[in-house]
Design an enzyme around this catalytic site. Structure first.
Site, PDB file in Angstrom:
ATOM      1  N   CYS A  22      -6.716 -45.700  23.161  1.00  0.00           N
ATOM      2  CA  CYS A  22      -5.352 -45.825  22.656  1.00  0.00           C
ATOM      3  C   CYS A  22      -5.405 -46.201  21.179  1.00  0.00           C
ATOM      4  O   CYS A  22      -6.470 -46.471  20.625  1.00  0.00           O
ATOM      5  CB  CYS A  22      -4.557 -46.865  23.439  1.00  0.00           C
ATOM      6  SG  CYS A  22      -5.235 -48.526  23.292  1.00  0.00           S
ATOM      7  N   CYS A  34      -7.093 -49.472  20.092  1.00  0.00           N
ATOM      8  CA  CYS A  34      -8.557 -49.429  19.937  1.00  0.00           C
ATOM      9  C   CYS A  34      -8.920 -49.036  18.508  1.00  0.00           C
ATOM     10  O   CYS A  34      -9.793 -49.652  17.881  1.00  0.00           O
ATOM     11  CB  CYS A  34      -9.160 -48.431  20.923  1.00  0.00           C
ATOM     12  SG  CYS A  34      -8.852 -48.775  22.665  1.00  0.00           S
ATOM     13  N   ASP A  37       4.138 -24.599 -14.726  1.00  0.00           N
ATOM     14  CA  ASP A  37       3.342 -24.089 -15.836  1.00  0.00           C
ATOM     15  C   ASP A  37       3.532 -22.578 -15.905  1.00  0.00           C
ATOM     16  O   ASP A  37       3.610 -21.908 -14.880  1.00  0.00           O
ATOM     17  CB  ASP A  37       1.871 -24.428 -15.610  1.00  0.00           C
ATOM     18  CG  ASP A  37       0.973 -23.777 -16.628  1.00  0.00           C
ATOM     19  OD1 ASP A  37       1.175 -24.019 -17.826  1.00  0.00           O
ATOM     20  OD2 ASP A  37       0.083 -23.004 -16.214  1.00  0.00           O
TER      21      ASP A  37
END
Length: 716
Positions: free
Chosen positions: A14, A17, A423
């Site tokens: 999970c 952990c 640009d």
């Protein structure tokens, strides 16, 4: 000096952990680590003197396993097979138990003892991953979601054992109805809850594992694109990973290019769709670059390797995608902090629920079942999956479309930007000068002017000269030139067919660059050159505006040239005649006015502005410096991909926020119901498993993301 270390983590069940391992790693001096539950990987920046073995030791002391990454194998793809077997066995045994508990008419004389016989293996064998994880974490003084599951199922099973052997539940002929809410009967047993919860959670975890594999399909397909073998020009066939920079190799029609390189012989069309999402093959010839992983769709090519192994664009793409998947959204970091204290709070809430119901005189059974329901319903697994699964799918889908997302911070930035600087050269335009028109003097024609100008420019290395020579060679065979001379900043001259021919900078419409052709000192014509606007740039500008972004053209070119390009693509605000530092200043000025600025560029001169902007977008055909400074990289040479990049990024963030909302809402809504005794523990377990499946399924919707369709011919 620092280095990056990556580990494969085992034993996580999970998000708690992952959080626990991450905290332990970050306690090491100088170590900065992130642990991703979805990808089951840890990535750490460590100082000199700290190695993988040190990190592995910390992980193992925390109660998990860690190894250095290995190449994917077929066995790795079957990693969930033991979980599948455990699920199938548990489901086969649980179904009769659940059916008997739900249908009182089928409860024969000793049905409860059959239920015990069937449920016991489910609770012990099927629930072993939860019990083991809970025990390991308990040894280290921690509690995770598995602690809640293990406590809940063992409590339900233990209560049933007590009722069967010491209470009245074992009496022959005992029956009790199935209720959606907590039971109150003194002889109630909850074997169906213990077995059902275990099976539902195993099903949720199996579906989650499969979904995570599907979510990572895009990255695995990206990693699989590279060629496995390569044939050198001397005929030897070697593994592609043994190729060295400077090696020359052949690419037959239909073969993959083994590494980034430059064509030294041959001409062909190269299919780049697997890397860039661009469906039209690109024509390449001598001196043109090719990218590893692309497919030769035409004639044979001979390529000299310039980048191999981890330095190739394909490897860099995969690395960027993996790194992006390790990120955490700001809202996910909040969820992590909450989940870190959630489990102890839930255990305390379950004890409080038990005490309240006992104190209210509702009975031991009602108190017990309400407490068990609280333990089971509260598992916030969905919180831990909310960001990782969406990132896994979103960044993978982006890679398939030629869009590389550097991290979750870039995703969040796309929601804030309101201005986008474009640009001009190489972004809005092609970046390659082309002959736009020829104006001959009386008595001369355009073809004749271009023919002589092309002849004298043929030896030139200047971009303008190469453009003229290219245009002239496309229409006729060029005569030879002798006594060639080039003068920097002035032009070129030489003798062509006995005449002194000169091409020099001349005056003309300032929106184009003009040169004059002089033959024996007399002007015979003028040639205009321009950086052609990309056919899709105008459509891209419209797409950016539709997303709420105001485009601004920024360039070092003269204002007249910039205004002409801006008019073609529909941009109204222009910043022209600026050096690289001026582009940075332009970004800062806009930011000072309260705007959130994105910058799109492709050159070294754009790198500083890309870094300064709130969101930097690099065109992938540009320089490595620009790509390093950016947050998003577009591998297609097409500004419309910037629109798709913003759309995909915003969509991914929306999915993340939706996941987190529903995960929070689920727990907020369900916990009071469980504490109030309105949920049977088995129903609570099913609901909890479905919440995780919902989050993963919601993330998988990103796999269906489609690029926008633009009408390049539509008027602004």
């Amino acid at each position: 000096m620092t280095q990056q270390i990556e580990l494969d983590i085992g034993g996580m069940t999970c998000a708690a952990c992952a959080n626990r391992i991450e905290k332990k790693l970050n306690r090491l001096e100088g170590v900065t680590a992130t642990v991703n539950y979805a990808t089951e990987k840890a990535r750490a920046t460590v100082p000199a003197g700290v190695g993988a073995a040190d990190l592995i030791a910390v992980v193992e002391k925390t109660g998990y396993t860690a190894t250095e990454p290995k190449a994917a194998t077929a066995a790795a793809e079957r990693v969930s097979d033991p979980l599948r077997v455990r699920l199938l066995v548990s489901a086969a045994l649980s179904v009769p138990v659940i059916v008997l508990a739900m249908v009182p008419a089928w409860q024969f004389t000793y049905w409860q003892w059959l239920s015990l016989t069937l449920a016991a293996p489910v609770v012990v064998y099927g629930g072993w991953p939860f019990h083991r994880s809970a025990f390991v974490n308990l040894r280290h003084g921690a509690a995770t979601m598995d602690t809640l599951v293990s406590l809940g199922t063992l409590a339900a099973f233990g209560w049933s054992l007590w009722a069967l052997f010491l209470g009245d539940a074992g009496v022959p002929g005992m029956t009790h109805p199935f209720e959606l809410r907590a039971g109150t009967a003194g002889d109630a047993i909850y074997l169906e809850a213990a077995a059902g919860v275990t099976t539902f959670l195993l099903a949720g975890r199996y579906a989650e594992a499969r979904a995570k594999r599907r979510a990572g399909d895009a990255l695995r397909s990206l990693l699989a694109l590279g060629a496995k073998t390569v044939t050198l020009v001397d005929g030897r066939e070697i593994p592609a990973d043994r190729l060295q920079v400077g090696d020359v190799f052949g690419v037959r029609p239909g073969e993959k290019v083994a590494a980034d390189g430059v064509v030294v012989d041959g001409a062909s069309a190269v299919d780049q769709s697997l890397l860039t999402g661009e469906s039209v093959p690109v024509e390449v010839g001598v001196d043109d670059p090719v990218t590893g992983g692309t497919v030769n769709a035409g004639g044979r090519l001979v390529v000299r390797a310039t980048r191999v192994g981890a330095d190739t664009q394909l490897a860099q793409m995969a690395r960027l995608v993996e790194e992006a998947q390790d990120g955490k959204a700001a809202v996910q970091r909040l969820a992590d902090r909450i989940s870190g204290v959630f489990v102890p709070v839930v255990i305390a809430l379950a004890v409080a629920t038990l005490g309240y119901w006992l104190g209210s005189g509702a009975g031991t059974t009602a108190a017990f079942t309400a407490a068990v329901a609280v333990l089971i319903i509260a598992c916030p697994c969905a919180l831990g999956l909310a960001t990782p699964t969406a990132l896994l799918v979103g960044t993978g889908r982006g890679a398939q479309l030629g869009i590389l997302i550097r991290g979750v911070e870039a995703l969040e930035s796309t929601r804030r930007v309101d201005t986008i600087l474009l640009d001009k050269t190489g972004t809005v335009t092609t970046g390659a000068m082309t002959v736009s028109r020829v104006v001959p003097e009386p008595g001369w024609d355009s073809a004749g002017v271009l023919r002589l100008a092309g002849a004298v420019e043929a030896p030139s290395e200047h971009p303008l000269g190469r453009a003229i020579a290219r245009a002239a060679a496309a229409g006729a065979e060029l005569p030879a030139v002798s006594d060639f001379r080039a003068t920097a900043g002035v032009g070129v001259r030489g003798v062509v067919e006995g005449a002194a021919v000169e091409v020099a900078r001349g005056a003309g419409d300032t929106a184009e660059t003009w040169v004059e052709l002089r033959v024996d000192g007399t002007v015979r014509g003028r040639i205009a050159l321009a950086d052609a606007v990309r056919p899709t740039s105008a459509a891209a500008v419209r797409g950016l505006r539709a997303l709420g972004l105001e485009p601004v053209l920024v360039t070092g070119d003269a204002p007249a040239v910039a205004e002409a390009v801006a008019a073609q693509v529909g941009v109204t605000e222009v910043i022209a005649g600026v050096l690289p530092a001026g582009k940075v200043d332009a970004v800062k000025r806009l930011q000072a006015r309260g705007r959130s600025v994105a910058m799109v560029g492709d050159g070294v001169n754009d790198a500083a502005a890309l870094a300064q902007a709130d969101l930097g977008v690099a065109m992938g055909a540009g320089s490595d410096v620009a790509i390093e400074a950016s947050d998003l990289t577009i591998l297609r040479g097409d500004l419309t991909a910037a629109v798709d990049a913003v759309r995909l990024s915003r969509r991914t963030v929306t999915i993340i926020r939706g996941n987190l909302f529903w995960a929070f809402a689920y727990n907020v809504a369900a916990l009071p119901l469980a504490a109030a005794g309105l949920l049977n523990p088995m129903i609570a377990g099913a609901a909890m498993a479905l919440s995780s499946i919902f989050v993963v399924a919601n993330s998988l919707r990103l796999r269906r993301f489609k690029p926008a369709v633009f009408d390049a011919t539509a008027a602004e």
